[in-house]
Enzyme design. Sequence first.
Site, PDB file in Angstrom:
ATOM      1  N   CYS A 110       0.839  -1.208   0.000  1.00  0.00           N
ATOM      2  CA  CYS A 110       0.000   0.000   0.000  1.00  0.00           C
ATOM      3  C   CYS A 110       0.874   1.259   0.000  1.00  0.00           C
ATOM      4  O   CYS A 110       1.477   1.575  -1.002  1.00  0.00           O
ATOM      5  CB  CYS A 110      -1.009  -0.014   1.153  1.00  0.00           C
ATOM      6  SG  CYS A 110      -2.309   1.217   0.891  1.00  0.00           S
ATOM      7  N   HIS A 213      -3.704  -4.865   0.058  1.00  0.00           N
ATOM      8  CA  HIS A 213      -3.256  -5.288   1.401  1.00  0.00           C
ATOM      9  C   HIS A 213      -3.275  -6.809   1.522  1.00  0.00           C
ATOM     10  O   HIS A 213      -4.218  -7.370   2.079  1.00  0.00           O
ATOM     11  CB  HIS A 213      -4.152  -4.657   2.479  1.00  0.00           C
ATOM     12  CG  HIS A 213      -3.819  -3.233   2.783  1.00  0.00           C
ATOM     13  ND1 HIS A 213      -2.821  -2.871   3.664  1.00  0.00           N
ATOM     14  CD2 HIS A 213      -4.329  -2.077   2.299  1.00  0.00           C
ATOM     15  CE1 HIS A 213      -2.745  -1.549   3.722  1.00  0.00           C
ATOM     16  NE2 HIS A 213      -3.648  -1.042   2.904  1.00  0.00           N
ATOM     17  N   GLU A 215      -1.720  -8.634   3.541  1.00  0.00           N
ATOM     18  CA  GLU A 215      -1.670  -9.084   4.948  1.00  0.00           C
ATOM     19  C   GLU A 215      -3.067  -9.273   5.538  1.00  0.00           C
ATOM     20  O   GLU A 215      -3.221  -9.915   6.569  1.00  0.00           O
ATOM     21  CB  GLU A 215      -0.814  -8.123   5.791  1.00  0.00           C
ATOM     22  CG  GLU A 215      -1.503  -6.863   6.297  1.00  0.00           C
ATOM     23  CD  GLU A 215      -1.716  -5.795   5.232  1.00  0.00           C
ATOM     24  OE1 GLU A 215      -1.372  -6.033   4.050  1.00  0.00           O
ATOM     25  OE2 GLU A 215      -2.243  -4.713   5.588  1.00  0.00           O
TER      26      GLU A 215
END
Length: 248
Positions: A110, A213, A215
């Site tokens: 990001c 993202h 994660e």
Amino acid sequence: MRPIIGITCTSTASSESSPRNGIGASYISAIEHAGGTPILLPLVRKNSCIADFLSIIDGLLLSGGVDVDPFLYGEEPKPAMGRIDVGKDQVEMWLINRSLEMDLPILGICRGIQMLNVATGGTLYQDVSMSSSAILQHRQKAPGSHATHTISLREGSRLLDILGQSAFQVNSFHHQAVKEPAPGVMVSAATRDGVIEGIEDTHYSFVVGVQFHPELMWQNNPPITTLFVTFVSEAKAYEQKREALSKN
Ligand code: MN
């Protein structure tokens, strides 16, 4: 030993008078699950501390956060620009430049893709609406684990190799985006409205940035898990290379 992945912190504040450095726990668990040992890199002021970080870590994860200071890519602030994090800008700029010299693996997430692009000479849209073609929603209201837009992966890119599908669905939580990619950098992914969602620099062992993202998405998503596993195994290779050099 598991490879050590340094994750850059972000400035947070429980109140004006008590600034903090921290990071979302999902970055930590993504690295841990992929076989690395995560450590947090706080926003120090001294370059000598940053040099010490680099003697410890085998991989650098540039985390998400607020906007990048437009001065860093030669622009004045536009009204749509948000908050900036000067301490994070400084630490990451230094870490990126030194890591590239050392060919230390880098994954930018990001804000991390944006910082990677700026540190290597590229520019950003201060707000994605400033891209003439941006029509998709890039700041989704759905939960982070849910993919809301499609990215197209470039033939021959590392990211396509990792994700394995030329059209892949990802989440989206950003209001800035890469404008001009840095010289020598390959655009590896973009949405249908032309917003850049992935860059990589093939001159290095592993320098990859993604606008989404991962994660927040790796659970129950094998290709996204592969992204972290690949990054960690590149860090392992770096660690072994460094160990071999230190023995000579
Ligand atoms: Mn997006």
